[in-house]
Design an enzyme around this catalytic site. Structure first.
Site, mmCIF file in Angstrom:
data_model
loop_
_atom_site.group_PDB
_atom_site.id
_atom_site.type_symbol
_atom_site.label_atom_id
_atom_site.label_comp_id
_atom_site.label_asym_id
_atom_site.label_seq_id
_atom_site.Cartn_x
_atom_site.Cartn_y
_atom_site.Cartn_z
ATOM 1 N N GLY A 151 12.508 9.381 1.531
ATOM 2 C CA GLY A 151 12.019 10.577 2.235
ATOM 3 C C GLY A 151 13.070 11.254 2.944
ATOM 4 N N ASP A 178 10.694 2.319 -0.983
ATOM 5 C CA ASP A 178 9.714 3.593 -1.056
ATOM 6 C C ASP A 178 8.861 3.487 -2.139
ATOM 7 O OD1 ASP A 178 9.231 6.150 -1.220
ATOM 8 O OD2 ASP A 178 10.692 6.496 0.183
ATOM 9 N N ALA A 215 8.571 4.066 13.459
ATOM 10 C CA ALA A 215 8.754 5.442 13.674
ATOM 11 C C ALA A 215 7.360 5.977 14.155
ATOM 12 C CB ALA A 215 8.957 6.170 12.324
ATOM 13 N N TYR A 251 -3.753 9.967 10.470
ATOM 14 C CA TYR A 251 -2.068 9.420 10.919
ATOM 15 C C TYR A 251 -2.000 9.342 12.319
ATOM 16 C CZ TYR A 251 2.910 11.138 11.191
ATOM 17 O OH TYR A 251 4.288 10.975 11.806
ATOM 18 N N LYS A 284 -0.726 5.663 13.694
ATOM 19 C CA LYS A 284 0.368 5.564 14.626
ATOM 20 C C LYS A 284 0.107 4.823 15.865
ATOM 21 C CE LYS A 284 3.641 7.306 11.643
ATOM 22 N NZ LYS A 284 4.889 6.499 11.272
#
Ligand code: UDP
Length: 325
Positions: free
Chosen positions: A14, A35, A118, A149, A153
């Site tokens: 990515g 990935d 991340a 998302y 997270k």
């Protein structure tokens, strides 16, 4: 391989993952890239396959992750990262940061590896505190289109802290703000590749809403430096990494028009649901703990990015869809 430290980088094909691979190779690491290639692209890491200190696994981290031998560090950067991707692949988006993070924390525990995950400014949602400091808990709509998302997270941060406190795993959490640079997918829907792609194709630039919403854009090399410093630091609590230079999307469009010299105009589209009105990182913590701050201003970063996008073929420029499986 021998005495080289070993790092596993997920999302290696990515945008951010591939830049991290380059950085760790440069630092003398043995890099294992992983990935599933649903939003990543092997051409981002093509240049690494010839190196003996690089290897690649085509694997989905939401399934059990197995790596032979020792491992020193894990960087979990696998995830769709664009609002239009969350809409197309919401379940994968949820799984990679929840089940995927769980698998990688388990791997970190088994290997006694340090893991950096991340996270994102999206944990602050549509923020009611400005600029955003790390102690702000956020304003997220869990069932909105971005919730898949944002909440994944937030769960990622929670399980990462739990593995740290309960299992003593060495963990680091970076909250990444809008980042740009070469290797972004031109058709990923995010504002910078959207505007530059439109300018290169001779299309009008699409502003969502009235363009008064703000973002603060960080050049990828600055971000990678901040992340590397965080990994090597002793800081377990989340740290914002981003460029505090805030701009409205309307003014950003003007900058892209000037940069590219396009004769096209801006046109207005409806603002997507739950689109944050403002976003700016407070980077006091990164400045104090990591002695880090961004060095590349927007004019320079945009120039570098535009140069790289200009090299794309007509076919790449006009590619509207990306594979999702
Ligand atoms: N945006 C826009 N035109 C586009 C794409 C995005 O005006 O073609 C806006 C979007 O509504 C948001 C901002 O630009 O307010 C940044 O969007 P992006 O998808 O890049 O990232 P976000 O920060 O929202 O996750």
């Amino acid at each position: 391989m021998g005495s080289r430290k070993k790092v596993l980088i997920t999302g290696a094909a990515g945008f951010l993952g591939s830049h991290l691979c380059d950085r760790f190779i440069h630092e003398g690491f043995h890099v294992i890239g992983m990935d599933n290639l649903i939003t990543g692209d092997l051409k981002n890491i093509d240049h690494l396959f010839k190196l003996e200190q690089f290897e690649f696994y085509h694997h989905d981290v939401s399934k059990f992750v197995s790596i032979p031998g020792e491992l020193d560090y894990i960087m979990h950067f696998a995830s769709p990262a664009s609002p239009i991707d969350y809409l197309k692949i919401p379940i994968q988006t949820l799984k990679v940061s929840s089940l995927g993070t769980h698998n990688l924390l388990g791997l970190a525990k088994a290997k006694k590896a340090r893991i950096l995950v991340a996270s994102t400014s999206e944990v602050y949602g549509d923020p009611l505190v400005h600029p955003q400091t790390e102690d702000y808990w956020g304003n997220v709509n869990p069932i909105g289109p971005r919730g898949v998302y944002d909440e994944a997270k937030r769960f990622q941060e929670a399980i990462t802290m739990a593995y740290h406190t309960y299992h003593g795993v060495e963990t680091r959490i970076v909250r990444i703000f809008n980042t740009y640079g070469p290797r972004m997918r031109l058709n990923d829907g995010r504002v910078l590749p959207a505007f530059i792609g439109q300018a290169l194709r001779g299309e009008d630039l699409t502003i969502f809403g009235d363009g008064s919403q703000t973002r603060s854009f960080c050049y990828v090399d600055d971000l990678v430096e901040g992340i590397y410093r965080l990994l090597m630091s002793e800081c377990v609590d989340p740290v914002n990494i981003g460029n505090p230079d805030e701009i409205t999307i309307g003014n950003f469009a003007e900058e892209i028009i000037k940069l590219t010299g396009t004769n096209q105009k801006v046109i207005y589209h409806p603002l997507p649901k739950d689109d944050p009105k403002q976003r700016q990182p407070d980077i006091t913590k990164a400045r104090e703990i990591l002695k880090w701050e961004p060095k590349i201003n927007r004019a320079e970063g945009l120039r570098l990015t535009y140069e790289s996008f200009k090299k794309l073929s007509t076919e790449e420029l006009n590619k509207k869809e990306h594979r999702f499986s």
